[in-house]
Motif scaffolding. Sequence first.
Motif, PDB file in Angstrom:
ATOM      1  N   LYS A 126       0.818  -1.202   0.000  1.00 33.08           N
ATOM      2  CA  LYS A 126       0.000   0.000   0.000  1.00 33.08           C
ATOM      3  C   LYS A 126       0.863   1.268   0.000  1.00 33.08           C
ATOM      4  O   LYS A 126       0.580   2.220  -0.723  1.00 33.08           O
ATOM      5  N   GLU A 137       2.456   1.731  -3.449  1.00 33.77           N
ATOM      6  CA  GLU A 137       1.461   2.203  -4.426  1.00 33.77           C
ATOM      7  C   GLU A 137       1.154   3.681  -4.211  1.00 33.77           C
ATOM      8  O   GLU A 137       1.091   4.454  -5.166  1.00 33.77           O
ATOM      9  N   THR A 138       0.996   4.079  -2.946  1.00 39.37           N
ATOM     10  CA  THR A 138       0.687   5.473  -2.601  1.00 39.37           C
ATOM     11  C   THR A 138       1.814   6.402  -3.046  1.00 39.37           C
ATOM     12  O   THR A 138       1.567   7.444  -3.666  1.00 39.37           O
ATOM     13  N   LYS A 173       4.115   5.872  -5.358  1.00 39.45           N
ATOM     14  CA  LYS A 173       4.170   5.905  -6.834  1.00 39.45           C
ATOM     15  C   LYS A 173       3.113   6.830  -7.392  1.00 39.45           C
ATOM     16  O   LYS A 173       3.378   7.618  -8.305  1.00 39.45           O
ATOM     17  N   GLU A 174       1.870   6.737  -6.835  1.00 41.90           N
ATOM     18  CA  GLU A 174       0.790   7.621  -7.285  1.00 41.90           C
ATOM     19  C   GLU A 174       1.154   9.084  -7.106  1.00 41.90           C
ATOM     20  O   GLU A 174       0.950   9.911  -7.991  1.00 41.90           O
ATOM     21  N   ILE A 175       1.713   9.413  -5.941  1.00 39.48           N
ATOM     22  CA  ILE A 175       2.079  10.808  -5.628  1.00 39.48           C
ATOM     23  C   ILE A 175       3.190  11.290  -6.561  1.00 39.48           C
ATOM     24  O   ILE A 175       3.148  12.408  -7.058  1.00 39.48           O
ATOM     25  N   GLU A 222       3.754  10.359  -9.551  1.00 38.15           N
ATOM     26  CA  GLU A 222       3.284  10.509 -10.926  1.00 38.15           C
ATOM     27  C   GLU A 222       2.437  11.769 -11.128  1.00 38.15           C
ATOM     28  O   GLU A 222       2.112  12.128 -12.252  1.00 38.15           O
ATOM     29  N   MET A 223       2.039  12.423 -10.030  1.00 39.01           N
ATOM     30  CA  MET A 223       1.189  13.614 -10.144  1.00 39.01           C
ATOM     31  C   MET A 223       1.943  14.795 -10.719  1.00 39.01           C
ATOM     32  O   MET A 223       3.114  14.953 -10.586  1.00 39.01           O
TER      33      MET A 223
END
Length: 180
Positions: free
Chosen positions: A169, A172-173, A175-177, A179-180
């Motif tokens: 988790k 994933e969190t 990586k998401e941040i 990519e922003m």
Amino acid sequence: MEPELKIVNVVVSTKIADSLDLEEVALVLENAEYEPEQFPGLVCRLSIPKVALLIFRSGKLNCTGAKSKEEAEIAIKKIIKELKDAGLDVYENPEIRIQNMVATADLGIEPNLDDIALMVDNTEYEPEQFPGLVYRMDDPKVVVLIFGSGKVVITGLKSLEDGKRALKKILETIKEIQEM
């Protein structure tokens, strides 16, 4: 590549007797310290496995410092055998429950803790007070410390699976941040 999760401490609890005379237990167990004016329990340190056992008058016992539940079980069985051999009335096979596990991992990346603190709920990051970001996760219900180096400490675990889920988790969190 998945970061490796390493269990560094397992805390278990059990009940080894209906009640215990800790003065007597202190005489039986070699590495026991019993100073009731400082702490209500008896502390026994083993070198193999390297753990500390806290034994209370109620017969309750906590074992801390083990690297696995199995290691804690070995230590508890050792203590039970010594007490039984000395004629004390203790349970043969008590139920042993994991109370807490602490695990560490290296994410292999250097996360931006400021961004995580801004974008993720249930996080606290005050670098003047503590160098890591504190993330109180709901599922699994654990506390994660994330450091700028990419090192992570997860505490409050009841199983290795929960640790792996929490780690996944976090990755994933982050990586998401990024990519922003």
